[in-house]
Design a protein around this motif. Structure first.
Motif, PDB file in Angstrom:
ATOM      1  N   LYS A   8     -13.405  -3.149   1.540  1.00  7.74           N
ATOM      2  CA  LYS A   8     -12.782  -4.476   1.427  1.00  7.74           C
ATOM      3  C   LYS A   8     -11.358  -4.450   1.978  1.00  7.74           C
ATOM      4  N   LEU A   9     -10.643  -3.382   1.672  1.00 10.28           N
ATOM      5  CA  LEU A   9      -9.274  -3.235   2.166  1.00 10.28           C
ATOM      6  C   LEU A   9      -9.263  -3.124   3.695  1.00 10.28           C
ATOM      7  N   LEU A  10     -10.201  -2.352   4.245  1.00 11.19           N
ATOM      8  CA  LEU A  10     -10.288  -2.184   5.698  1.00 11.19           C
ATOM      9  C   LEU A  10     -10.650  -3.495   6.396  1.00 11.19           C
ATOM     10  N   LEU A  30       0.830  -1.202   0.000  1.00 12.11           N
ATOM     11  CA  LEU A  30       0.000   0.000   0.000  1.00 12.11           C
ATOM     12  C   LEU A  30       0.862   1.248   0.000  1.00 12.11           C
ATOM     13  N   LEU A  31       0.501   2.187  -0.844  1.00 15.39           N
ATOM     14  CA  LEU A  31       1.175   3.487  -0.886  1.00 15.39           C
ATOM     15  C   LEU A  31       0.139   4.586  -0.714  1.00 15.39           C
ATOM     16  N   VAL A  53      -2.789   3.674  -3.129  1.00 21.39           N
ATOM     17  CA  VAL A  53      -2.518   2.751  -4.235  1.00 21.39           C
ATOM     18  C   VAL A  53      -2.346   1.353  -3.663  1.00 21.39           C
ATOM     19  N   LEU A  54      -3.058   0.390  -4.252  1.00 15.56           N
ATOM     20  CA  LEU A  54      -2.949  -1.011  -3.859  1.00 15.56           C
ATOM     21  C   LEU A  54      -2.074  -1.705  -4.904  1.00 15.56           C
ATOM     22  N   LEU A  55      -0.914  -2.206  -4.447  1.00 17.10           N
ATOM     23  CA  LEU A  55       0.016  -2.859  -5.360  1.00 17.10           C
ATOM     24  C   LEU A  55      -0.188  -4.353  -5.372  1.00 17.10           C
ATOM     25  N   GLU A  93      -6.127  -2.719  10.770  1.00 12.95           N
ATOM     26  CA  GLU A  93      -5.278  -1.672  11.352  1.00 12.95           C
ATOM     27  C   GLU A  93      -5.393  -0.356  10.570  1.00 12.95           C
ATOM     28  N   LEU A  94      -5.880  -0.426   9.331  1.00 12.32           N
ATOM     29  CA  LEU A  94      -6.032   0.791   8.529  1.00 12.32           C
ATOM     30  C   LEU A  94      -7.194   1.654   9.008  1.00 12.32           C
TER      31      LEU A  94
END
Length: 121
Positions: free
Chosen positions: A95-97, A44-45, A119-121, A102-103
């Motif tokens: 979905k990422l959370l 993640l960036l 950005v999701l790498l 922790e995000l």
């Protein structure tokens, strides 16, 4: 709060507008940082590109977000979440959370910060 940052932050922050570069320089910096993140296995960036508060109209933001959308379509990155969409109500962000709880403590989450992109790498 100061001093409570985990040893490895879940999101690596990169400032693309640090010295007010030209759009072309900011895009080169984006490419360099994405390459570096891949080498470091960063997933993640947080790109800080600003939103045009200096009257330039947010040219860097527009160019960076356009490039990221192209990269997502071409499979070069998994996805990107613009700062204004970085909230629990956005499907990709949610979905990422869920995958990385922790995000949920991220200081930009839910703030509508148009000066950043995740950005999701």
């Amino acid at each position: 709060m100061m001093g409570e940052e985990p040893l490895e932050a879940p999101i690596k922050t990169v400032n693309l507008k640090a010295d007010m570069p030209l759009v072309s320089e900011a895009l080169q910096r984006l490419e360099r940082e994405l390459g570096l993140a891949r080498k470091e296995n960063t997933r993640l960036l947080r790109l800080v590109h600003g939103y045009g508060s200096t009257g330039a109209g947010g040219d860097i933001r527009i160019a960076v977000q356009k490039r990221l959308l192209q990269m997502a379509q071409n499979g070069q990155i998994r996805d990107c979440i613009f700062g204004e969409d970085w909230s629990k109500s956005n499907d990709v962000a949610w979905k990422l959370l869920q995958a990385q709880p922790e995000l949920k403590s991220d200081s930009d989450l839910g703030r509508g910060n148009r000066g950043i992109t995740i950005v999701l790498l």
